[in-house]
Design a protein around this motif. Structure first.
Motif, PDB file in Angstrom:
ATOM      1  N   LYS A 125      29.081  52.247  39.170  1.00 17.74           N
ATOM      2  CA  LYS A 125      30.561  52.730  38.999  1.00 17.74           C
ATOM      3  C   LYS A 125      30.962  51.874  40.453  1.00 17.74           C
ATOM      4  CE  LYS A 125      31.146  55.959  35.653  1.00 17.74           C
ATOM      5  NZ  LYS A 125      30.393  56.838  35.890  1.00 17.74           N
ATOM      6  N   ARG A 126      30.809  52.081  41.489  1.00 14.76           N
ATOM      7  CA  ARG A 126      31.219  51.396  43.160  1.00 14.76           C
ATOM      8  C   ARG A 126      31.155  49.819  43.257  1.00 14.76           C
ATOM      9  NH1 ARG A 126      28.081  54.789  45.797  1.00 14.76           N
ATOM     10  NH2 ARG A 126      26.117  52.753  47.251  1.00 14.76           N
ATOM     11  N   GLU A 127      30.317  49.196  42.343  1.00 14.03           N
ATOM     12  CA  GLU A 127      29.781  48.261  42.703  1.00 14.03           C
ATOM     13  C   GLU A 127      30.885  47.573  41.367  1.00 14.03           C
ATOM     14  OE1 GLU A 127      26.111  45.388  41.520  1.00 14.03           O
ATOM     15  OE2 GLU A 127      26.828  45.635  39.736  1.00 14.03           O
ATOM     16  N   ILE A 128      31.444  48.356  40.705  1.00  8.05           N
ATOM     17  CA  ILE A 128      32.142  47.024  39.463  1.00  8.05           C
ATOM     18  C   ILE A 128      33.353  46.964  39.648  1.00  8.05           C
ATOM     19  CG2 ILE A 128      32.763  49.318  38.119  1.00  8.05           C
ATOM     20  CD1 ILE A 128      32.083  46.196  36.268  1.00  8.05           C
ATOM     21  N   SER A 132      35.851  44.201  41.013  1.00  9.17           N
ATOM     22  CA  SER A 132      37.478  44.188  39.864  1.00  9.17           C
ATOM     23  C   SER A 132      37.822  44.192  41.728  1.00  9.17           C
ATOM     24  CB  SER A 132      37.332  45.311  39.623  1.00  9.17           C
ATOM     25  OG  SER A 132      38.517  45.328  40.140  1.00  9.17           O
ATOM     26  N   LYS A 133      37.869  44.537  42.432  1.00  8.74           N
ATOM     27  CA  LYS A 133      38.520  44.012  43.799  1.00  8.74           C
ATOM     28  C   LYS A 133      38.069  42.566  44.745  1.00  8.74           C
ATOM     29  CE  LYS A 133      38.677  45.650  49.010  1.00  8.74           C
ATOM     30  NZ  LYS A 133      39.972  45.742  49.081  1.00  8.74           N
ATOM     31  N   PHE A 134      37.082  42.289  44.586  1.00  7.64           N
ATOM     32  CA  PHE A 134      36.570  40.896  45.090  1.00  7.64           C
ATOM     33  C   PHE A 134      36.799  40.174  43.940  1.00  7.64           C
ATOM     34  CE2 PHE A 134      35.395  43.948  48.782  1.00  7.64           C
ATOM     35  CZ  PHE A 134      36.656  43.545  49.374  1.00  7.64           C
ATOM     36  N   GLN A 135      37.082  40.001  42.751  1.00  3.62           N
ATOM     37  CA  GLN A 135      37.233  39.129  42.011  1.00  3.62           C
ATOM     38  C   GLN A 135      38.875  39.115  41.371  1.00  3.62           C
ATOM     39  OE1 GLN A 135      35.284  36.364  40.754  1.00  3.62           O
ATOM     40  NE2 GLN A 135      33.507  36.469  41.416  1.00  3.62           N
ATOM     41  N   ASP A 136      39.575  39.580  42.594  1.00  2.00           N
ATOM     42  CA  ASP A 136      41.314  40.214  41.973  1.00  2.00           C
ATOM     43  C   ASP A 136      41.121  39.952  40.431  1.00  2.00           C
ATOM     44  OD1 ASP A 136      41.281  38.538  44.345  1.00  2.00           O
ATOM     45  OD2 ASP A 136      41.129  36.635  44.361  1.00  2.00           O
ATOM     46  N   GLY A 151      36.075  43.013  27.350  1.00  2.33           N
ATOM     47  CA  GLY A 151      36.238  43.890  27.302  1.00  2.33           C
ATOM     48  C   GLY A 151      35.526  44.975  27.567  1.00  2.33           C
ATOM     49  N   ALA A 152      34.092  44.408  27.583  1.00  2.00           N
ATOM     50  CA  ALA A 152      33.340  45.704  27.725  1.00  2.00           C
ATOM     51  C   ALA A 152      33.446  45.864  30.030  1.00  2.00           C
ATOM     52  CB  ALA A 152      31.602  45.203  27.823  1.00  2.00           C
ATOM     53  N   LYS A 156      34.726  49.823  32.136  1.00  2.00           N
ATOM     54  CA  LYS A 156      33.994  49.600  32.702  1.00  2.00           C
ATOM     55  C   LYS A 156      34.368  50.133  34.307  1.00  2.00           C
ATOM     56  CE  LYS A 156      28.785  47.430  31.943  1.00  2.00           C
ATOM     57  NZ  LYS A 156      28.204  49.023  32.069  1.00  2.00           N
ATOM     58  N   VAL A 157      35.375  49.565  34.055  1.00  2.00           N
ATOM     59  CA  VAL A 157      36.083  50.009  35.356  1.00  2.00           C
ATOM     60  C   VAL A 157      37.513  51.041  35.457  1.00  2.00           C
ATOM     61  CG1 VAL A 157      38.611  48.637  36.157  1.00  2.00           C
ATOM     62  CG2 VAL A 157      36.642  47.071  35.682  1.00  2.00           C
ATOM     63  N   PHE A 158      37.250  51.159  33.759  1.00  3.82           N
ATOM     64  CA  PHE A 158      38.028  52.911  33.405  1.00  3.82           C
ATOM     65  C   PHE A 158      37.269  53.756  34.028  1.00  3.82           C
ATOM     66  CE2 PHE A 158      39.092  55.921  30.071  1.00  3.82           C
ATOM     67  CZ  PHE A 158      40.438  55.646  29.908  1.00  3.82           C
TER      68      PHE A 158
END
Lengths: 175, 259
Positions: A125-128, A132-136, A151-152, A156-158
């Motif tokens: 979860k930390r990784e996703i 998300s942060k570094f891939q904007d 979608g998946a 996962k981010v949610f």
């Protein structure tokens, strides 16, 4: 990167200058160990240099780089599984002393709490969230990195943010 | 799901009222792209907070180590290393080239060796002849004139050339850009002049030649082999204004022999 692939190694310097910070940040978000992060960033660029012939130029370099970064991170933790438990225990101790954290990065209380909550999330979860942060928030690209649909990735981010919210609230109660 | 119901579901989530089942529904809608993460207030805010989290920067040590590694790689790249030589991406093209060279070498060596003894298996002889023919035809396609000359000279080793081979030689005689190759083709065709088709084609070829050397060589061959049907074509060359005087004299001598 295509120029690097063709043998113009100096161009890798440009890529390093452009991406060393986000890459360092990604690893820092995962490990909270600055010295280790430098090793991991170095390892990513070592792999980029070694396997440059594998870059096909079909996608974004950043996506390819984070794909490698993810593997480097996994390899590191696979190799150091026995150390991980110990370091997690250390983290728990460190998490207990808010003062340490406050002086560490001089973040405000909210950010400090968020950082603590992040550390308590499971690795995936930390990784996703870091991706998300570094891939904007480019979920399609993140999907390419971790091998799933856009979608998946959103789901996962949610889920990661849902859990982060819960951990955050839990920590808030103890302040 | 209807838009209205989706909106209601989002509102319930944003009001912290969503049940576990409703959260599951939200996940399904997210995956299908029916709703966006930005529509979920808390989630959107939290994601924004994560995005604004600040992390320390790497130290100068990282730069030093990276540029050292790059310098080392540049040095390795510019110098030979056995490890690099044997690494697959480097090795694959080298291996392919070496294999092709070896095969060509074996093929040419095989063709250059003295012809098989008379008591050799006729099946094997047939295979050798076919192989020679194949090599000869493929060499004729080469860009290098030396390779094409080699191809033409290969026919000398053939006990009996097929129509494919004589056809290829005639084609070479008529169209090869190199005079030496065309002259070699004339020599190579000599043993097959008894064949009517080859003889007729040689006569036709006289008019197609623009090189005086080839014209003279053809005329001399016609005279030596007494191909009287060639006289008409040879006379055309003599009458042409573009034919040099020396060539005219040599061709006239051949015509005299033929008449």
């Amino acid at each position: 990167m295509l120029r690097v692939k063709e043998g113009d190694l100096d161009k890798l310097g440009l890529l390093f200058e452009r991406y060393k910070r986000p890459l360092f940040g990604f690893f820092y978000g995962m490990t909270k160990d600055a010295e280790l992060c430098e090793d991991l960033v170095q390892n990513v660029f070592f792999r980029i240099l070694k396997y440059r012939y594998l870059f096909r130029g079909e996608g974004d370099f950043k996506t390819w780089m984070f794909h490698i970064a993810r593997n480097v991170n996994h390899d590191h933790f696979r190799k150091n599984k026995w150390k991980l438990k110990e370091s997690l225990e250390n983290w728990e101790e460190r998490l207990g002393t808010d003062e340490n954290r406050a002086t560490e990065f001089q973040q405000d209380e909210e950010m400090q709490l968020l950082s603590m909550a992040m550390e308590r999330l499971p690795e995936d979860k930390r990784e996703i969230l870091m991706l998300s942060k570094f891939q904007d928030k480019k979920y399609k690209e993140i999907g390419e990195i971790i091998g799933c649909s856009e979608g998946a990735v959103k789901v996962k981010v949610f889920r990661a943010l849902q859990e982060l919210k819960e951990v955050y609230r839990e920590l808030e109660k103890h302040l | 799901m209807e838009k209205e119901k989706i909106r209601e579901l989002i509102n319930r989530y944003n009001s912290q009222l969503a049940t576990t089942a409703e959260i599951k529904q939200i996940e399904t809608l997210l995956e299908a792209g029916s709703i966006d993460l930005d529509e979920l207030k808390d989630i959107h805010a939290l994601e924004g907070q994560v995005a604004s989290m600040e992390f320390p920067s790497p130290t100068g040590n990282l730069d030093d180590r990276f540029y050292q590694m790059l310098a080392l790689e540049r040095k390795v790249k510019s110098s030979f290393s056995w490890r690099g030589f044997f690494s697959w991406p480097e090795l694959a093209p080298k291996l392919a080239l070496a294999s092709v060279t070896l095969l060509i070498g074996v093929g040419i060596g095989y063709l250059m060796k003295p012809s098989a003894p008379a008591n050799a298996d006729p099946g094997v002889n047939q295979q050798i002849a076919e192989l020679k023919e194949m090599v000869m035809l493929s060499l004729l396609e080469k860009e290098s004139a030396a390779e094409r000359l080699k191809a033409v000279s290969l026919t000398e080793q053939m006990s009996a050339a097929s129509t494919k081979v004589t056809g290829a030689l005639l084609e070479t005689l008529n169209h090869d850009e190199n005079v030496n190759v065309r002259l070699a083709a004339i020599e190579a065709l000599k043993p097959y002049v008894r064949d009517n088709h080859v003889r007729e084609e040689l006569v036709r070829s006289i008019a197609r030649q623009d090189s005086p050397l080839v014209q003279v060589a053809l005329a001399e061959m016609m005279a030596a082999l007494h191909v009287k049907s060639s006289v008409k074509e040879l006379e055309k060359i003599v009458q042409s204004d573009q034919t040099p005087a020396d060539v005219k004299t040599r061709i006239k001598q051949s015509i005299d022999i033929l008449i």
